[in-house]
Design an enzyme around this catalytic site. Structure first.
Site, mmCIF file in Angstrom:
data_model
loop_
_atom_site.group_PDB
_atom_site.id
_atom_site.type_symbol
_atom_site.label_atom_id
_atom_site.label_comp_id
_atom_site.label_asym_id
_atom_site.label_seq_id
_atom_site.Cartn_x
_atom_site.Cartn_y
_atom_site.Cartn_z
ATOM 1 N N HIS A 16 -45.978 -20.497 -61.693
ATOM 2 C CA HIS A 16 -46.367 -19.632 -63.034
ATOM 3 C C HIS A 16 -45.963 -20.331 -64.136
ATOM 4 C CE1 HIS A 16 -41.647 -20.039 -61.735
ATOM 5 N NE2 HIS A 16 -41.576 -19.847 -62.992
ATOM 6 N N GLN A 63 -45.322 -15.331 -65.620
ATOM 7 C CA GLN A 63 -43.880 -14.616 -65.460
ATOM 8 C C GLN A 63 -43.387 -14.343 -66.926
ATOM 9 O OE1 GLN A 63 -40.695 -17.247 -65.135
ATOM 10 N NE2 GLN A 63 -40.030 -16.186 -63.158
ATOM 11 N N GLU A 137 -39.818 -26.308 -63.922
ATOM 12 C CA GLU A 137 -39.168 -25.271 -62.662
ATOM 13 C C GLU A 137 -39.985 -25.821 -61.516
ATOM 14 O OE1 GLU A 137 -39.234 -21.210 -62.873
ATOM 15 O OE2 GLU A 137 -37.919 -21.036 -61.124
HETATM 16 CO CO CO Z 1 -39.649 -19.552 -63.732
#
Ligand code: CO
Length: 141
Positions: A16, A63, A137
């Site tokens: 994302h 996101q 991430e």
């Molecule tokens: Co995230």
């Protein structure tokens, strides 16, 4: 040879791209109406002080992220930088191996060990100072 190969994990997808917004409903509605994207998942993550809306784009997500409290890191981000891209999530086959590999390469991590993320994933964050200004991430489904 796939990305990450030889480091004990593989990078399989951009999981994302996270965008910090002030009004989650308005942002989700805008993406649905102007881009034709669909909100596939919505979740409040109390430990991170955020609420997210995931727009599914093929095998990846956008996101949308908004703070749920004043001391949330995303609240501080919005205050400092305003709305915009907050981090990039890379989908990996093994979050622990990916994190350890990045640590071994000298990256500064935010998480010492992987932890639970949204929609049942396992995640770990790597500091933007190691990622040329972008928070990274690692996401394992
Ligand atoms: Co995230």
């Amino acid at each position: 040879v796939s990305a990450g190969h030889g480091h004990g994990f593989e990078l399989t997808e951009i999981d994302h791209v996270a965008i910090a917004v002030r009004d989650l409903d308005a942002a989700a509605q805008w993406y649905e109406q102007t881009l034709g994207a669909t909100v596939a998942h919505r979740e409040r993550i109390e430990s991170d002080g955020v609420e997210e809306a995931l727009l599914k784009i093929a095998d990846s997500y956008v996101q949308l992220l908004t703070p749920t409290r004043e001391d949330s890191p995303v609240a501080k981000y919005l205050e400092r930088k305003g709305e915009g891209i907050h981090h990039v999530g890379y989908r990996v086959t093994d979050c622990t191996a990916a994190l350890e590999s990045m640590k071994a390469a000298g990256a500064t991590t935010i998480d010492e060990a992987p932890r639970p993320g949204s929609r049942g994933t396992t995640v770990a964050f790597v500091h933007p100072k190691s990622g040329f200004g972008t928070l990274i991430e690692l996401v394992q489904e």
